[in-house]
Design a protein around this motif. Structure first.
Motif, PDB file in Angstrom:
ATOM      1  N   GLY A 130      35.487  89.613  -4.301  1.00 50.26           N
ATOM      2  CA  GLY A 130      36.119  90.538  -3.371  1.00 50.26           C
ATOM      3  C   GLY A 130      37.424  90.012  -2.815  1.00 50.26           C
ATOM      4  N   PHE A 131      37.494  88.706  -2.581  1.00 51.67           N
ATOM      5  CA  PHE A 131      38.741  88.121  -2.097  1.00 51.67           C
ATOM      6  C   PHE A 131      39.851  88.306  -3.130  1.00 51.67           C
ATOM      7  CE2 PHE A 131      36.088  84.783   0.371  1.00 51.67           C
ATOM      8  CZ  PHE A 131      35.818  85.722   1.363  1.00 51.67           C
ATOM      9  N   THR A 132      39.480  88.129  -4.390  1.00 52.94           N
ATOM     10  CA  THR A 132      40.472  88.274  -5.453  1.00 52.94           C
ATOM     11  C   THR A 132      40.952  89.723  -5.566  1.00 52.94           C
ATOM     12  OG1 THR A 132      39.461  86.456  -6.689  1.00 52.94           O
ATOM     13  CG2 THR A 132      40.891  87.944  -7.923  1.00 52.94           C
ATOM     14  N   GLY A 133      40.029  90.666  -5.432  1.00 47.19           N
ATOM     15  CA  GLY A 133      40.373  92.077  -5.595  1.00 47.19           C
ATOM     16  C   GLY A 133      40.721  92.794  -4.309  1.00 47.19           C
ATOM     17  N   GLY A 134      40.649  92.100  -3.174  1.00 46.67           N
ATOM     18  CA  GLY A 134      40.963  92.721  -1.895  1.00 46.67           C
ATOM     19  C   GLY A 134      39.880  93.623  -1.367  1.00 46.67           C
ATOM     20  N   ASN A 135      38.653  93.458  -1.881  1.00 51.24           N
ATOM     21  CA  ASN A 135      37.541  94.312  -1.470  1.00 51.24           C
ATOM     22  C   ASN A 135      36.429  93.437  -0.896  1.00 51.24           C
ATOM     23  OD1 ASN A 135      35.782  96.468  -1.130  1.00 51.24           O
ATOM     24  ND2 ASN A 135      35.039  96.355  -3.247  1.00 51.24           N
ATOM     25  N   TYR A 136      36.579  93.068   0.354  1.00 54.43           N
ATOM     26  CA  TYR A 136      35.592  92.205   1.000  1.00 54.43           C
ATOM     27  C   TYR A 136      35.256  92.782   2.370  1.00 54.43           C
ATOM     28  CZ  TYR A 136      39.930  90.258   2.997  1.00 54.43           C
ATOM     29  OH  TYR A 136      41.159  90.096   3.601  1.00 54.43           O
ATOM     30  N   PRO A 137      34.115  92.428   2.937  1.00 57.23           N
ATOM     31  CA  PRO A 137      33.654  93.070   4.164  1.00 57.23           C
ATOM     32  C   PRO A 137      34.347  92.515   5.404  1.00 57.23           C
ATOM     33  CG  PRO A 137      32.116  91.371   3.543  1.00 57.23           C
ATOM     34  CD  PRO A 137      33.145  91.429   2.441  1.00 57.23           C
ATOM     35  N   ASP A 138      34.045  93.131   6.531  1.00 56.34           N
ATOM     36  CA  ASP A 138      34.497  92.602   7.821  1.00 56.34           C
ATOM     37  C   ASP A 138      33.546  91.518   8.316  1.00 56.34           C
ATOM     38  OD1 ASP A 138      36.776  94.576   8.678  1.00 56.34           O
ATOM     39  OD2 ASP A 138      35.151  95.817   7.874  1.00 56.34           O
ATOM     40  N   ILE A 139      32.262  91.674   7.988  1.00 55.93           N
ATOM     41  CA  ILE A 139      31.230  90.729   8.416  1.00 55.93           C
ATOM     42  C   ILE A 139      30.300  90.485   7.229  1.00 55.93           C
ATOM     43  CG2 ILE A 139      29.319  90.297  10.028  1.00 55.93           C
ATOM     44  CD1 ILE A 139      30.533  92.634  11.742  1.00 55.93           C
ATOM     45  N   SER A 140      29.964  89.245   6.982  1.00 57.45           N
ATOM     46  CA  SER A 140      28.992  88.955   5.923  1.00 57.45           C
ATOM     47  C   SER A 140      28.061  87.830   6.342  1.00 57.45           C
ATOM     48  CB  SER A 140      29.690  88.545   4.622  1.00 57.45           C
ATOM     49  OG  SER A 140      28.735  88.237   3.612  1.00 57.45           O
ATOM     50  N   TYR A 141      26.843  87.957   5.905  1.00 57.19           N
ATOM     51  CA  TYR A 141      25.889  86.857   6.012  1.00 57.19           C
ATOM     52  C   TYR A 141      26.345  85.753   5.062  1.00 57.19           C
ATOM     53  CZ  TYR A 141      21.183  84.920   6.867  1.00 57.19           C
ATOM     54  OH  TYR A 141      20.120  84.155   7.271  1.00 57.19           O
ATOM     55  N   ALA A 142      26.136  84.503   5.453  1.00 56.19           N
ATOM     56  CA  ALA A 142      26.521  83.382   4.592  1.00 56.19           C
ATOM     57  C   ALA A 142      25.649  82.184   4.916  1.00 56.19           C
ATOM     58  CB  ALA A 142      27.982  83.015   4.783  1.00 56.19           C
ATOM     59  N   TYR A 143      25.242  81.456   3.898  1.00 58.46           N
ATOM     60  CA  TYR A 143      24.560  80.192   4.126  1.00 58.46           C
ATOM     61  C   TYR A 143      25.527  79.223   4.792  1.00 58.46           C
ATOM     62  CZ  TYR A 143      20.726  81.590   0.986  1.00 58.46           C
ATOM     63  OH  TYR A 143      19.657  82.232   0.401  1.00 58.46           O
ATOM     64  N   GLY A 144      25.005  78.418   5.703  1.00 63.98           N
ATOM     65  CA  GLY A 144      25.849  77.455   6.384  1.00 63.98           C
ATOM     66  C   GLY A 144      26.507  76.477   5.437  1.00 63.98           C
ATOM     67  N   SER A 145      25.869  76.200   4.309  1.00 61.65           N
ATOM     68  CA  SER A 145      26.434  75.249   3.347  1.00 61.65           C
ATOM     69  C   SER A 145      27.693  75.791   2.667  1.00 61.65           C
ATOM     70  CB  SER A 145      25.389  74.888   2.284  1.00 61.65           C
ATOM     71  OG  SER A 145      24.912  76.032   1.606  1.00 61.65           O
ATOM     72  N   TRP A 146      27.979  77.086   2.835  1.00 62.11           N
ATOM     73  CA  TRP A 146      29.195  77.676   2.265  1.00 62.11           C
ATOM     74  C   TRP A 146      30.374  77.600   3.224  1.00 62.11           C
ATOM     75  CZ3 TRP A 146      26.751  83.067   0.794  1.00 62.11           C
ATOM     76  CH2 TRP A 146      25.752  82.882  -0.183  1.00 62.11           C
ATOM     77  N   ALA A 147      30.142  77.188   4.452  1.00 64.24           N
ATOM     78  CA  ALA A 147      31.155  77.328   5.499  1.00 64.24           C
ATOM     79  C   ALA A 147      32.466  76.647   5.134  1.00 64.24           C
ATOM     80  CB  ALA A 147      30.628  76.775   6.821  1.00 64.24           C
ATOM     81  N   GLY A 148      32.404  75.434   4.595  1.00 66.99           N
ATOM     82  CA  GLY A 148      33.629  74.716   4.272  1.00 66.99           C
ATOM     83  C   GLY A 148      34.476  75.454   3.258  1.00 66.99           C
ATOM     84  N   ASP A 149      33.844  75.958   2.204  1.00 64.16           N
ATOM     85  CA  ASP A 149      34.590  76.665   1.164  1.00 64.16           C
ATOM     86  C   ASP A 149      35.105  78.010   1.658  1.00 64.16           C
ATOM     87  OD1 ASP A 149      34.436  74.905  -1.241  1.00 64.16           O
ATOM     88  OD2 ASP A 149      32.308  75.080  -0.841  1.00 64.16           O
ATOM     89  N   LEU A 150      34.297  78.716   2.466  1.00 64.69           N
ATOM     90  CA  LEU A 150      34.775  79.994   3.010  1.00 64.69           C
ATOM     91  C   LEU A 150      35.935  79.770   3.979  1.00 64.69           C
ATOM     92  CD1 LEU A 150      31.404  81.890   3.633  1.00 64.69           C
ATOM     93  CD2 LEU A 150      33.147  82.448   1.930  1.00 64.69           C
ATOM     94  N   GLY A 151      35.816  78.733   4.799  1.00 64.08           N
ATOM     95  CA  GLY A 151      36.875  78.450   5.759  1.00 64.08           C
ATOM     96  C   GLY A 151      38.186  78.100   5.085  1.00 64.08           C
ATOM     97  N   ALA A 152      38.094  77.444   3.925  1.00 65.83           N
ATOM     98  CA  ALA A 152      39.309  77.054   3.204  1.00 65.83           C
ATOM     99  C   ALA A 152      39.888  78.208   2.396  1.00 65.83           C
ATOM    100  CB  ALA A 152      39.003  75.884   2.269  1.00 65.83           C
ATOM    101  N   GLY A 153      39.173  79.333   2.333  1.00 65.92           N
ATOM    102  CA  GLY A 153      39.609  80.447   1.499  1.00 65.92           C
ATOM    103  C   GLY A 153      40.733  81.275   2.069  1.00 65.92           C
ATOM    104  N   GLY A 154      41.047  81.111   3.365  1.00 61.11           N
ATOM    105  CA  GLY A 154      42.170  81.822   3.947  1.00 61.11           C
ATOM    106  C   GLY A 154      41.885  83.235   4.384  1.00 61.11           C
TER     107      GLY A 154
END
Length: 432
Positions: A91-115
């Motif tokens: 979704g980030f690549t295609g511009g189609n991502y939500p306003d709020i999403s559930y996420a495992y805490g172990s993903w936080a670093g990679d999501l935070g670095a995604g911009g």
């Protein structure tokens, strides 16, 4: 909550890496100047199973009834929670991502670095949000690169569940909150009966995060750390001692059932074939369904240190360069995670409460009555003194460590060599 190896995880992380440095302005508040009365539509990926998704839909409808200008489009987001990161990355690549999403805490670093995430640091520090009511480990996991990117959606921890009937049958004293790992190992030997295929304890050797995060409490109790700055540190003497503790039970004593799938050991616990299981509050739901009589104590400790690990999951909020969407998403999450609503969300689906103030509610009293062990897991949050690193590359590190643990417990490697190799493989993933 049961955590497993991310399906398609490597591909998802590659996509996520490709879209790092997104359009979000890092120094600007995404919700600056938002109009609470503006008509707005936000998308919420709940990451929930069918039953919990229905609860989420009811809550979204309730919020819309109170705030008619805010429409919340609700869905699970992906076939399973494990698939959400892959869906988000695409979704980030295609511009189609939500306003709020559930996420495992172990993903936080990679999501935070995604911009793409909102910077919620100032938002959660507002006194009205009552950030300090949420467990410290959960708050830490919600923070990536010094910025809060989400709000805890679920809090948990690992404790020791045991089957009193198997202890009675073997004539072994029940576990206590003061047990050492030597006590645990001794009991596991006595409770193992090859003739009936009964084991003292169990461990996942799938190589998933379920394999990895069960090692972290032993590492911390022995004085070790996962990282030193951005370099692997889990292969220290403390890490080797921690893994050797598990190796002795699996290889020398053969008192540990080794599960290749993450899915079998808790079923065997519920059917009376495993006497002790290191697991979290989600296991109480399974035990209730199996009508199993069980009890819960703290994890065994080292020199009186009974630290545990918490695997909090998050509501991550994303920036679409639209202040009204960003503000509406924050307002909804503030409402959803308030004490008054959380007792109808997390407690309703069998999870621990998000906030310390919920312990005094009637809903929490009913939860503890319904789930024996619920009070112990709630109290054990105080033993979750550290958190898994929220840095880009943790997912890859976790897979490397999980593979090392699996090799050692199956007798294919020794702790020092296996952890050294995992550290070496993880170095490049942690460079940023």
């Amino acid at each position: 909550m049961k955590t497993g190896l991310l399906i398609g995880g490597s591909a998802a992380l590659l996509l996520l890496t490709a879209c790092m440095g997104g359009t979000a302005a890092p120094d600007k508040d995404a919700a600056a100047g938002w109009d609470p009365d503006a008509a707005v539509e936000i998308t919420w990926w709940t990451g929930q199973t069918e039953e919990a998704e229905k609860v989420a839909e009811r809550l979204a409808a309730e919020y819309h009834a109170a705030h008619p200008n805010v429409t919340i489009r609700t869905s699970s987001g992906a076939p399973t929670t494990d698939d959400l990161l892959t869906k988000l990355s695409a979704g980030f690549t295609g511009g189609n991502y939500p306003d709020i999403s559930y996420a495992y805490g172990s993903w936080a670093g990679d999501l935070g670095a995604g911009g793409k995430t909102q910077d919620l640091t100032s938002y959660v520090q507002d006194p009205s949000f009552k950030w300090e009511e949420m467990p410290a480990a959960a708050r830490q996991v919600a923070t990536a690169d010094g910025k809060v990117i989400g709000v805890p959606a679920l809090v948990d921890n690992i404790a020791l569940l045991y089957n009193p009937a198997l202890f009675d049958k073997a004539g072994v004293a029940y576990p206590t909150d003061q047990w050492s790992w030597e006590d645990f190992r001794s009991a596991a030997r006595k409770l193992t009966d090859p003739a009936s295929n009964t084991y003292g304890t169990a461990y996942s050797v799938s190589g998933s995060e379920d394999t990895t995060w069960h090692l972290w409490p032993l590492l911390w109790q022995n004085g070790g750390q996962i990282l030193d700055g951005n370099k692997p540190a889990f292969n220290s003497d403390a890490g080797v001692k921690a893994l050797e503790t598990l190796r002795q039970m699996a290889v020398d004593d053969k008192s540990m059932y080794l599960d290749q799938t993450d899915e079998r050991y808790w079923r065997l616990f519920n059917s009376g074939r495993i006497a002790m299981m290191m697991s979290g509050p989600w296991s109480m739901l399974d035990a209730k369904e199996a009508k199993l009589n069980y009890a819960v104590v703290n994890l065994p400790g080292v020199d009186g240190d009974h630290q545990t690990v918490s695997g909090p999951d998050l509501w991550v909020l994303f920036d679409h360069a639209d202040a009204n969407r960003a503000g509406a998403a924050r307002a909804f999450i503030t409402w959803l995670t308030s004490s008054a609503v959380d007792v109808r969300w997390n407690l309703a689906v069998g999870n621990l409460p998000l906030r310390s103030t919920e312990k005094d509610t009637g809903e929490f009293a009913a939860y503890v009555k319904e789930y024996p062990g619920g009070q112990k897991f709630f109290d054990n949050l105080a033993n979750a003194k550290q958190a898994r690193p929220t840095v880009p590359g943790y997912e890859e590190l976790s897979r490397n460590v999980g593979d090392a643990i699996a090799a050692v417990l199956q007798g294919r490697a020794q702790p020092k060599a296996a952890l050294d190799a995992a550290a070496k493989k993880s170095e490049s993933a942690l460079v940023n």
